[in-house]
Enzyme design. Structure first.
Site, PDB file in Angstrom:
ATOM      1  N   HIS A 189       0.827  -1.229   0.000  1.00 52.99           N
ATOM      2  CA  HIS A 189       0.000   0.000   0.000  1.00 52.99           C
ATOM      3  C   HIS A 189       0.849   1.262   0.000  1.00 52.99           C
ATOM      4  CE1 HIS A 189      -3.150  -2.880   0.689  1.00 52.99           C
ATOM      5  NE2 HIS A 189      -2.366  -3.395   1.615  1.00 52.99           N
ATOM      6  N   GLU A 204      -2.630  -0.001   8.135  1.00 50.41           N
ATOM      7  CA  GLU A 204      -1.709  -1.016   7.617  1.00 50.41           C
ATOM      8  C   GLU A 204      -0.480  -0.375   6.983  1.00 50.41           C
ATOM      9  OE1 GLU A 204      -3.397  -3.537   4.612  1.00 50.41           O
ATOM     10  OE2 GLU A 204      -1.520  -4.617   4.292  1.00 50.41           O
ATOM     11  N   HIS A 257       2.722  -7.033   4.649  1.00 50.86           N
ATOM     12  CA  HIS A 257       1.361  -6.516   4.849  1.00 50.86           C
ATOM     13  C   HIS A 257       0.897  -6.753   6.273  1.00 50.86           C
ATOM     14  CE1 HIS A 257       0.071  -5.844   0.571  1.00 50.86           C
ATOM     15  NE2 HIS A 257       1.205  -6.494   0.403  1.00 50.86           N
ATOM     16  N   GLU A 323       1.882 -11.618   6.145  1.00 48.82           N
ATOM     17  CA  GLU A 323       0.831 -10.889   6.867  1.00 48.82           C
ATOM     18  C   GLU A 323       1.222 -10.896   8.338  1.00 48.82           C
ATOM     19  OE1 GLU A 323      -1.617  -9.216   5.666  1.00 48.82           O
ATOM     20  OE2 GLU A 323      -2.261 -10.102   3.756  1.00 48.82           O
TER      21      GLU A 323
END
Ligand code: ZN
Length: 360
Positions: A189, A204, A257, A323
């Protein structure tokens, strides 16, 4: 991760701008002067507005603990100076052509407390690091080179900034041959695309950028070249990230992430790592997953899974997507908001990558 990963590109960076060590190899060292006082305070004067990081390694056998700081630019003359008291020697080294490494090598058995050591910027060109834990085991005399007091053209009001987290320890990290490997780190992102937003507004993008930048620094300190797909809060679309990775000649790609579910599911927590296909990608994912779990006690192991995410499907080198926890989870969210936990995750991910690269 989730749907917002597919955001529209607002900016695309030229690949060359993304190499973390952006200074040309011939640039002069940013280290202007240093001093270690008798009571164990290291002070530095540097070029203004640079970023630097300190590292700690615990002692082992006949080797004492060491603290080192990497600065941009190469020293004109790498050198070793005799120390004083518990400080055995000071080295100004050149681990690679674009870096100055200031190493404080302590005598075996010297006690230091890295959890309470922080490198703090006190002005645009001044830094301070208290070597805590030395106790009475201090230096016999002050050591140094140059004048740390001179502030380029005038007095600068000391304003503490930066350096708010403890020194990362690279102790126990696998060693890999310096200069042999290159790794792409992809912080998920960025910019107008915050990724998942969780409890307390935890974003995040902030979590993964902080972790990714630390992973990059740690890998570089171990002699691994790092290409970052972004280094700040900008949005980079997925195809340019993959194009950059595929043109980098890197041996591994890791996208970092944080997970999210609905705010109504704070009960869902845990760590998972994805790969698309291939034994190498799977090995990378497994090493990273295992190390992340080790620093996240109680967090559920959601496992190593195959996934079809664009950045791991279209990259040509072994690739994985980590993650680091759920920003919407009641266990993970406060952890991810904690700088100390993010640092431990960064160290864990670095260990995983180094293990994969063959550091054992
Ligand atoms: Zn994401």
């Amino acid at each position: 991760m989730r749907a917002s990963c597919r955001a529209i590109a607002l900016a695309t960076l030229a690949p060359s701008a993304l190499l973390l060590a952006s200074l040309p190899a011939h640039a002069a060292s940013a280290l202007a002067a240093w001093r270690v006082s008798r009571d164990g305070v290291l002070e530095l004067r540097t070029s203004p507005s640079i970023s630097l990081q300190a590292f700690y390694e615990s002692g082992r056998g006949t080797q004492g603990p060491r603290v080192w700081i990497d600065l941009p630019g190469a020293p004109v003359r790498p050198r070793t100076l005799r120390g004083s008291g518990a400080l055995r020697e000071v080295r100004i080294g050149k681990p690679d052509p674009g870096t100055t490494r200031l190493v404080l090598e302590f005598a075996p058995g010297t006690q230091l407390d890295p959890r309470n050591m922080r490198l703090v910027g006190t002005a645009r060109d001044r830094w301070r690091l208290e070597l805590t834990g030395l106790g009475s085991n201090r230096l016999i005399s002050t050591l140094g080179e140059g004048n740390v007091e001179v502030a380029g053209g005038g007095w600068v009001r000391p304003t503490p900034f930066g350096g708010s987290r403890p020194l990362p320890s690279t102790g126990g990290m696998p060693a890999v041959p310096r200069g042999r490997f290159r790794v792409v780190i992809d912080p998920g992102h960025g910019g107008p695309d915050p990724g998942a937003v969780g409890i307390g507004g935890l974003r995040e993008t902030d979590v993964v950028l902080d972790i990714s930048l630390q992973v990059a620094q740690l890998l570089q300190s171990k002699g691994v070249q790092v290409v970052l797909t972004r280094t700040s809060e900008i949005d980079v679309d997925l195809p340019p990230r993959v194009a950059l990775a595929n043109s980098s000649g890197a041996q591994a790609f890791l996208s970092i992430h944080a997970n999210a579910l609905s705010m109504a599911r704070p009960d869902v927590n845990g760590i998972e790592t994805f790969y698309f296909q291939g034994a190498q990608s799977r090995a990378l994912a497994e090493a990273v997953q295992e190390e992340m779990l080790r620093v996240s006690p109680g967090s559920p192991d959601r496992g190593v899974k195959t996934g079809r995410f664009f950045v791991i499907r279209r990259t040509v080198m072994p690739a994985a997507l980590a993650e680091t926890g759920f920003v919407t989870g009641d266990l993970d969210s406060p952890r991810l908001a904690d700088a100390g936990h993010r640092q431990r995750l960064a160290q864990a991910i670095t260990r995983g990558i180094l293990r994969y690269l063959g550091g054992g």
